[in-house]
Write a protein that holds these residues in place. Structure first.
Motif, PDB file in Angstrom:
ATOM      1  N   ALA A  31       0.815  -1.220   0.000  1.00  0.00           N
ATOM      2  CA  ALA A  31       0.000   0.000   0.000  1.00  0.00           C
ATOM      3  C   ALA A  31       0.846   1.266   0.000  1.00  0.00           C
ATOM      4  N   ASP A  32       2.026   1.207   0.615  1.00  0.00           N
ATOM      5  CA  ASP A  32       2.850   2.408   0.766  1.00  0.00           C
ATOM      6  C   ASP A  32       3.973   2.510  -0.256  1.00  0.00           C
ATOM      7  N   ALA A  33       4.087   1.517  -1.142  1.00  0.00           N
ATOM      8  CA  ALA A  33       5.216   1.494  -2.082  1.00  0.00           C
ATOM      9  C   ALA A  33       5.226   2.724  -2.990  1.00  0.00           C
ATOM     10  N   GLY A  34       4.061   3.167  -3.440  1.00  0.00           N
ATOM     11  CA  GLY A  34       3.998   4.316  -4.337  1.00  0.00           C
ATOM     12  C   GLY A  34       4.531   5.576  -3.679  1.00  0.00           C
ATOM     13  N   THR A  35       4.100   5.804  -2.440  1.00  0.00           N
ATOM     14  CA  THR A  35       4.553   6.981  -1.693  1.00  0.00           C
ATOM     15  C   THR A  35       6.051   6.927  -1.467  1.00  0.00           C
ATOM     16  N   VAL A  36       6.538   5.790  -0.977  1.00  0.00           N
ATOM     17  CA  VAL A  36       7.964   5.658  -0.676  1.00  0.00           C
ATOM     18  C   VAL A  36       8.787   5.768  -1.954  1.00  0.00           C
ATOM     19  N   HIS A  37       8.311   5.157  -3.031  1.00  0.00           N
ATOM     20  CA  HIS A  37       9.050   5.204  -4.300  1.00  0.00           C
ATOM     21  C   HIS A  37       9.216   6.637  -4.791  1.00  0.00           C
ATOM     22  N   ARG A  38       8.159   7.444  -4.659  1.00  0.00           N
ATOM     23  CA  ARG A  38       8.266   8.859  -5.066  1.00  0.00           C
ATOM     24  C   ARG A  38       9.357   9.574  -4.279  1.00  0.00           C
ATOM     25  N   TRP A  39       9.397   9.315  -2.974  1.00  0.00           N
ATOM     26  CA  TRP A  39      10.380   9.995  -2.123  1.00  0.00           C
ATOM     27  C   TRP A  39      11.801   9.561  -2.441  1.00  0.00           C
ATOM     28  N   VAL A  40      12.018   8.245  -2.548  1.00  0.00           N
ATOM     29  CA  VAL A  40      13.392   7.755  -2.706  1.00  0.00           C
ATOM     30  C   VAL A  40      13.922   7.968  -4.116  1.00  0.00           C
ATOM     31  N   SER A  41      13.045   8.306  -5.072  1.00  0.00           N
ATOM     32  CA  SER A  41      13.469   8.523  -6.452  1.00  0.00           C
ATOM     33  C   SER A  41      13.991   9.929  -6.695  1.00  0.00           C
ATOM     34  N   MET A  50      18.236   4.337  -3.053  1.00  0.00           N
ATOM     35  CA  MET A  50      17.211   3.647  -3.836  1.00  0.00           C
ATOM     36  C   MET A  50      16.835   4.371  -5.122  1.00  0.00           C
ATOM     37  N   THR A  51      17.543   5.448  -5.460  1.00  0.00           N
ATOM     38  CA  THR A  51      17.231   6.115  -6.718  1.00  0.00           C
ATOM     39  C   THR A  51      17.484   5.131  -7.856  1.00  0.00           C
ATOM     40  N   GLY A  52      16.582   5.113  -8.828  1.00  0.00           N
ATOM     41  CA  GLY A  52      16.730   4.197  -9.946  1.00  0.00           C
ATOM     42  C   GLY A  52      15.959   2.900  -9.796  1.00  0.00           C
ATOM     43  N   LEU A  53      15.423   2.639  -8.604  1.00  0.00           N
ATOM     44  CA  LEU A  53      14.621   1.431  -8.407  1.00  0.00           C
ATOM     45  C   LEU A  53      13.189   1.653  -8.887  1.00  0.00           C
ATOM     46  N   THR A  54      12.550   0.572  -9.308  1.00  0.00           N
ATOM     47  CA  THR A  54      11.127   0.648  -9.669  1.00  0.00           C
ATOM     48  C   THR A  54      10.273   0.569  -8.409  1.00  0.00           C
ATOM     49  N   GLU A  55       9.007   0.929  -8.549  1.00  0.00           N
ATOM     50  CA  GLU A  55       8.093   0.829  -7.405  1.00  0.00           C
ATOM     51  C   GLU A  55       8.008  -0.612  -6.920  1.00  0.00           C
ATOM     52  N   ARG A  56       8.030  -1.569  -7.857  1.00  0.00           N
ATOM     53  CA  ARG A  56       7.961  -2.988  -7.483  1.00  0.00           C
ATOM     54  C   ARG A  56       9.192  -3.390  -6.677  1.00  0.00           C
ATOM     55  N   GLN A  57      10.362  -2.912  -7.081  1.00  0.00           N
ATOM     56  CA  GLN A  57      11.590  -3.241  -6.341  1.00  0.00           C
ATOM     57  C   GLN A  57      11.560  -2.655  -4.929  1.00  0.00           C
ATOM     58  N   VAL A  58      11.043  -1.436  -4.802  1.00  0.00           N
ATOM     59  CA  VAL A  58      10.921  -0.825  -3.481  1.00  0.00           C
ATOM     60  C   VAL A  58       9.988  -1.668  -2.605  1.00  0.00           C
ATOM     61  N   ALA A  59       8.857  -2.089  -3.172  1.00  0.00           N
ATOM     62  CA  ALA A  59       7.909  -2.919  -2.422  1.00  0.00           C
ATOM     63  C   ALA A  59       8.565  -4.218  -1.969  1.00  0.00           C
ATOM     64  N   GLU A  60       9.386  -4.816  -2.844  1.00  0.00           N
ATOM     65  CA  GLU A  60      10.031  -6.090  -2.507  1.00  0.00           C
ATOM     66  C   GLU A  60      11.062  -5.917  -1.391  1.00  0.00           C
TER      67      GLU A  60
END
Length: 202
Positions: A31-41, A50-60
């Motif tokens: 549920a939080d992967a989208g939010t976290v992915h935006r921040w770490v990108s 974590m810059t360069g990771l996909t949202e799926r990779q962040v979730a994993e």
């Protein structure tokens, strides 16, 4: 405006006059992967690694962390808005233990504060947020001392910790970790420590 996080159980909740209600929620990797992915990108989060990771990779990554008993991730929400990513860890179960003498009652912390909202940065805002988080980590979890290890090049983070009362420790090199589930490159870090009595005198 409804709070999309209202139904989630917080491990810590604090109301501060003039600042609002801060809730610390266990991170939901999906549920939080989208939010976290935006921040770490963002470029500003380059030291988070974590810059360069996909949202799926962040979730994993956070799904794997959720299986650990020594490392935990939380979404920090203020008045229904996500404002920070908090990670805590047991130093003796982390590579930082190879770089300093771990004391009983120590807890390691990583904190990524969300980018400023439409109104821009506000004076004292981060300090109030960090104090709320520290209240959970030190009092809620009954720990004696916080340990942080920001990248030595992250001068803004190092300066913020020192302003808060952290005592600088040595500059160390955290060793590379290369495991099937986790890869962390070598990191030159500025260790810093905050005793509970500094923020919360008995």
């Amino acid at each position: 405006m409804s709070d999309p996080y209202a139904s989630r159980t917080a491990v810590h909740e604090q109301v501060t006059d003039g600042f609002g209600t801060v809730r610390v929620l266990p991170l939901d990797p999906e549920a939080d992967a989208g939010t976290v992915h935006r921040w770490v990108s963002e470029d500003r989060a380059v030291f988070w690694g974590m810059t360069g990771l996909t949202e799926r990779q962040v979730a994993e990554i956070y799904a794997h962390m959720a299986t650990l008993t020594t490392h935990h991730a939380y979404l920090v929400v203020r008045d229904g808005e996500p404002v920070a990513l908090l990670q805590t860890y047991e130093p003796e179960a982390d590579r930082v233990s190879e770089c300093y003498d771990v004391r009983p009652g120590d807890i390691g912390v990583h904190l990524l504060v969300a980018p400023a909202g439409p109104g821009g940065a506000r004076s004292g805002w981060t300090a109030q947020l960090v104090t709320a988080v520290a209240r959970y980590v030190l009092l809620g979890l009954d720990r004696r001392r916080v340990v942080v290890d920001p990248d030595v090049r992250n001068e803004k983070a190092v300066a913020r910790f020192l302003t808060m009362g952290f005592t600088p420790g040595p500059v160390v090199v955290l060793p590379e970790i290369d495991l099937p589930d986790v890869y962390l490159p070598e990191k030159k870090a500025q260790l810093a420590f905050l005793d509970r009595e500094i923020l919360f005198p008995a």
